[in-house]
Enzyme design. Structure first.
Site, PDB file in Angstrom:
ATOM      1  N   GLY A 249       0.698  -1.295  -0.107  1.00  0.00           N
ATOM      2  CA  GLY A 249       0.038  -0.169   0.036  1.00  0.00           C
ATOM      3  C   GLY A 249       1.041   1.132   0.084  1.00  0.00           C
ATOM      4  O   GLY A 249       0.469   2.564   0.161  1.00  0.00           O
ATOM      5  N   ASP A 250       2.236   1.206  -0.128  1.00  0.00           N
ATOM      6  CA  ASP A 250       2.939   2.225  -0.157  1.00  0.00           C
ATOM      7  C   ASP A 250       4.158   1.911  -1.129  1.00  0.00           C
ATOM      8  O   ASP A 250       4.370   0.983  -1.875  1.00  0.00           O
ATOM      9  CB  ASP A 250       3.361   2.733   1.200  1.00  0.00           C
ATOM     10  CG  ASP A 250       3.556   4.259   1.321  1.00  0.00           C
ATOM     11  OD1 ASP A 250       4.203   4.705   0.502  1.00  0.00           O
ATOM     12  OD2 ASP A 250       3.378   4.804   2.329  1.00  0.00           O
ATOM     13  N   ASP A 251       5.438   2.912  -1.086  1.00  0.00           N
ATOM     14  CA  ASP A 251       6.615   2.584  -1.836  1.00  0.00           C
ATOM     15  C   ASP A 251       6.955   1.103  -1.614  1.00  0.00           C
ATOM     16  O   ASP A 251       7.174   0.615  -0.571  1.00  0.00           O
ATOM     17  CB  ASP A 251       7.441   3.512  -1.422  1.00  0.00           C
ATOM     18  CG  ASP A 251       7.234   4.847  -1.567  1.00  0.00           C
ATOM     19  OD1 ASP A 251       6.135   5.070  -2.736  1.00  0.00           O
ATOM     20  OD2 ASP A 251       7.483   5.753  -0.839  1.00  0.00           O
TER      21      ASP A 251
END
Length: 467
Positions: A249-251
């Protein structure tokens, strides 16, 4: 025989002879690669561990590691997590130590906050990342270690993070969520051949470390889970990340080095980092992000053979006024992309700050950024390059890049550039005027170093575990 070896023999936990020579007919001998093999070996069940998915094994892990630390100077030790579901709170590792997680073993993170002690914020951040308070210690952690290995036969660590994500979204947390694995102030670190699921926040966070190998990780979290970064090397030197696959859900990888005035004061860069054979899915973030916390500096990053699918951007540089330091000598080649919002994305306007104490005169230096040999399809925006007024990003090079644009057209066109300078060569669609073509009609490759980083000279040994 030394007394400590004799004591372990009495307990049936550790033997001073080799692992392979202790195999019995009913045992399973497993080979794996590690920085170093260990003289002593034990299984979690020998310390009262129960793999029923219900019983807390926090004391079992802590007791096992405490006992095994006593043979660190006598060839080191390994702790085997056998098949089963092993519920546990956080525990700390020790030096000259291997944690081996069997392919049929699952370490389950406790959802009881009392099993997660609080620790101080990182000195290069000055505060917790989620909130200004303290931090919950990571599930598996270690500080001031030498020669520590976390590996397995693709065994699983499940952070059971949904309860933490909900608390974060509902603003019910006063302290920063725990990570799955965080190793601090350590050298000779290996994290490999594991499946990491549902981390409460970041998955793998080596910070203030050197000589780090991260490979063969499969990382999974829902794409809408908050801040579930895959791998975050932070103020680390001589790091190798390879053969990893991340959905988050992120980098997928976030390269960091401290936050504003705290990172500037701590002054420890991330440098000599190689990333290769890496796959990312992250619809709302980057395959590789440089920053935004980069106030100790980021330099000499080499990324090659990268695949990004349904990901917001490929390599993103995130910085802001107040960050200071630099992102420089960045080399990227061999990137394949499918369904992206951006291919190239840089911003000097990523304005999150830990507090109001940052120096508005601390301007970051972004220079010598090289991208080459890249293909992409179904892309909305080819490049959004936004430097800082009065502090432009310089030395940007883009060569041999073909971008297939989607039917969704950006109102500003495929490229949008301000306060940047550099060159391009054989790039389609044609870049903005701030990246003029160098020697039209001829491919002029952007730089990529030919020398080896020291971490690439490190060879893993074949070791054994008995379950």
């Amino acid at each position: 025989m030394e007394m400590i070896g004799f004591a372990f023999l009495l307990l049936g936990l550790v033997s001073p002879i080799s692992v392979a020579s202790r195999i019995q007919a009913s045992s399973e001998l497993l080979d794996f690669e590690a920085l170093n093999c260990r003289k002593h070996s034990a299984v979690l069940t020998q310390f009262g561990g129960k793999g029923d998915g219900k019983t807390s094994n926090t004391n079992a892990f802590q007791s096992a590691i405490s006992q095994l630390s006593k043979v660190a100077s006598d060839g080191g030790a390994q702790l085997i997590v056998p098949p089963g579901r092993w519920l546990t709170g956080s525990f700390n590792l020790t030096s000259h130590f291997t944690l081996y997680i069997h392919k049929d073993a699952v370490i389950l993170a406790s959802q009881d906050e009392s099993e997660w002690p609080l620790i101080k914020p990182l000195p290069s951040y000055g505060r917790g990342r989620d909130d200004s308070g303290a931090r919950f210690i990571s599930l598996i952690s270690g500080t001031n270690l030498t020669d520590v290995v976390i590996t397995g036969g693709n065994g699983t660590i499940d952070g059971q993070g949904a309860i933490w994500w909900q608390k974060f979204k509902n603003k019910q947390l006063q302290n920063t969520r725990p990570y799955l694995i965080e190793i601090m102030f350590s050298t000779q670190v290996q994290i490999s051949n594991l499946t990491l699921l549902n981390s409460p926040s970041w998955n793998v966070h080596p910070v203030y470390c050197s000589d780090v190998i991260i490979q063969g990780l499969t990382i999974r979290a829902p794409v809408d889970s908050p801040n579930t970064d895959g791998i975050n090397p932070d103020s680390c030197s001589n790091v190798r990340i390879q053969d990893c696959d991340v959905v988050s859900g992120d980098d997928c990888i976030a390269v960091k080095s401290g936050w504003d005035e705290y990172g500037i004061a701590f002054g420890m860069p991330t440098q000599q980092l190689i990333i290769r054979r890496f796959t990312c899915v992250s619809p709302y973030s980057a395959a590789i992000a440089l920053g935004s916390e980069m106030s100790g500096g980021i330099r000499d990053v080499r990324a090659e053979d990268i695949t990004a699918v349904t990901t917001e951007s490929a390599v993103r540089i995130k910085t802001a006024v107040g960050r200071g330091a630099y992102v420089k000598d960045i080399y990227v080649k061999g990137v394949t992309m499918h369904t992206m919002k951006y291919v190239f994305w840089m911003t000097g306007n990523y304005g999150e700050h830990p507090d109001n104490g940052y120096d508005p005169k601390a301007l970051p230096v972004i220079e010598n950024i090289n991208y080459r040999d890249m293909t992409a399809e179904n892309v909305t925006i080819a490049g959004h390059l936004e430097g800082i007024n009065g502090d432009p990003f310089t030395g940007i090079c883009v060569s041999n890049v073909t971008i297939g644009m989607s039917s969704v057209k950006s109102k500003k066109g495929p490229w949008n550039c301000t306060d940047v300078s550099g060159v391009s060569s054989k790039v389609s669609p044609q870049p903005c005027s701030l990246l003029p073509e160098k020697q039209p009609g001829t491919i002029v490759p952007c730089a990529y170093p030919e020398d080896k980083l020291p971490i690439d000279n490190v060879q893993l040994k074949t070791c054994s575990a008995i379950v």
